[in-house]
Scaffold this motif. Structure first.
Motif, PDB file in Angstrom:
ATOM      1  N   GLN A   1      37.757  96.619  65.967  1.00 13.24           N
ATOM      2  CA  GLN A   1      37.407  96.845  64.570  1.00 13.24           C
ATOM      3  C   GLN A   1      38.558  96.482  63.629  1.00 13.24           C
ATOM      4  N   LEU A   2      39.790  96.763  64.060  1.00 12.75           N
ATOM      5  CA  LEU A   2      40.959  96.520  63.210  1.00 12.75           C
ATOM      6  C   LEU A   2      41.656  95.194  63.508  1.00 12.75           C
ATOM      7  N   GLY A   3      41.521  94.728  64.758  1.00 11.37           N
ATOM      8  CA  GLY A   3      42.270  93.551  65.177  1.00 11.37           C
ATOM      9  C   GLY A   3      43.643  93.909  65.710  1.00 11.37           C
TER      10      GLY A   3
ATOM     11  N   LEU B   1      30.688  93.189  64.204  1.00  8.69           N
ATOM     12  CA  LEU B   1      31.199  93.284  65.560  1.00  8.69           C
ATOM     13  C   LEU B   1      30.261  92.555  66.512  1.00  8.69           C
ATOM     14  N   ASN B   2      30.650  92.449  67.779  1.00 11.81           N
ATOM     15  CA  ASN B   2      29.859  91.698  68.754  1.00 11.81           C
ATOM     16  C   ASN B   2      28.452  92.245  68.926  1.00 11.81           C
ATOM     17  N   ASP B   3      28.278  93.547  68.694  1.00  8.57           N
ATOM     18  CA  ASP B   3      26.943  94.139  68.833  1.00  8.57           C
ATOM     19  C   ASP B   3      26.134  94.078  67.553  1.00  8.57           C
ATOM     20  N   GLY B   4      26.671  93.401  66.532  1.00  7.83           N
ATOM     21  CA  GLY B   4      25.953  93.248  65.272  1.00  7.83           C
ATOM     22  C   GLY B   4      26.222  94.329  64.247  1.00  7.83           C
ATOM     23  N   THR B   5      27.033  95.335  64.597  1.00  9.44           N
ATOM     24  CA  THR B   5      27.354  96.418  63.675  1.00  9.44           C
ATOM     25  C   THR B   5      28.300  95.931  62.583  1.00  9.44           C
TER      26      THR B   5
END
Length: 283
Positions: A189-191, A163-167
């Motif tokens: 997360q799912l789109g 994800l954008n935060d690196g998770t």
């Protein structure tokens, strides 16, 4: 897309000469990370013309069946996941009916059975892939096992989707987000919006407001609260609804006033539902 039972296909050997790229996983929720893995398998197969894409997955989450999953319901119904796999370009979906006997297979025994059903050219899995009794087989072991049961098949591991935060994106992350009630965070997360399958669930007494017993849902629901949702009908028409979830029911009322005629008394009985999409939390 053709759908096959794992044990039946293993016995029939009807696809044993089909050159294939396998992708193996639980794939609950089919989030961005899962989509990256399956899309890599589809692209690899299509680049070779006559190769087919095969997804081998489970009718039930093995962790849930073995009592090791704190979440007792899946993120998708079998109907939803089947449609999603087909839309991704999968040629064959092989479904495992997980059982206590199946859980006793070692990772090598399981991979040997998978390889024995097709002419395997490659296997595409995620970085966190594990299989076998006690999850004894990961990517490293898989790379050692595959050459024993195929002729030159490769093991491909796409980079983990972050994800954008690196998770790292994961089904567990989606479940945690849902159980907190922050449904507006799920599309990252799912789109797509999180949706629950309604095709098999009748509304209570065919009355308006629409009421669905909580126990009739096969999927994980957000916690009690109020949510903005989109109700998708079997004919694909869509209606913006307010969903109130309590301990007994999920109740839907229209966001427009008065409610559309489709929900008036006397007309609801003939209506069929497809799914309910959660857009954002209101309380």
């Amino acid at each position: 897309m053709e759908i096959h039972d794992f044990d039946q296909l293993s016995s029939s050997q009807e696809l044993v000469h089909t050159k294939s790229v396998l992708s193996i996983g639980v794939y609950d929720g089919l989030h961005f990370g899962h989509q990256r893995i399956i899309s890599a398998a589809v692209s690899l197969a299509r680049s070779h013309g006559d190769w087919k894409t095969v997804v081998i997955t489970f009718a039930q989450n093995p962790k849930t069946m073995m009592g090791r999953n704190p979440f007792d319901k899946p993120l998708m119904s079998l109907r939803q996941s089947t449609d999603f796999f087909s839309n991704l370009g999968v040629d064959y979906l092989v479904v495992i009916d997980f059982s206590p006997d199946f859980s006793k297979l070692t990772g090598e025994e399981f991979i040997a059975r998978c390889c024995g059903m097709f002419d395997v050219q490659a296997i595409v899995v995620g970085e966190n892939f594990r299989c076998g009794s006690h999850a004894d087989t990961g990517v490293v072991e898989l790379q050692e096992i595959v050459p024993k049961y195929t002729e030159g098949a490769s093991v491909c591991v796409p980079d983990m989707y972050k994800l954008n935060d690196g998770t790292d994106d994961s089904s567990t992350l989606v479940r945690i987000t849902l159980t907190k009630g922050t449904v507006s965070e799920v599309p990252a997360q799912l789109g797509r919006n999180y949706s629950v399958d309604l095709a098999h669930i009748p509304s209570r007494n065919n009355e308006y407001p629409l009421r669905f017993p909580i126990g009739s849902f096969v999927q994980l629901l957000p916690p009690p609260g109020v949510y903005e949702t989109v109700l998708v009908m079997a004919n694909r028409s869509e209606w913006k609804m307010i969903a109130l979830i309590d301990e007994e029911f999920l109740t839907l009322t229209s966001m427009t006033s008065p409610a559309p005629s489709v929900f008036h008394a006397g007309s609801v009985q003939a209506v069929r539902y497809d799914n309910l999409q959660f857009v954002k939390e209101l309380t």
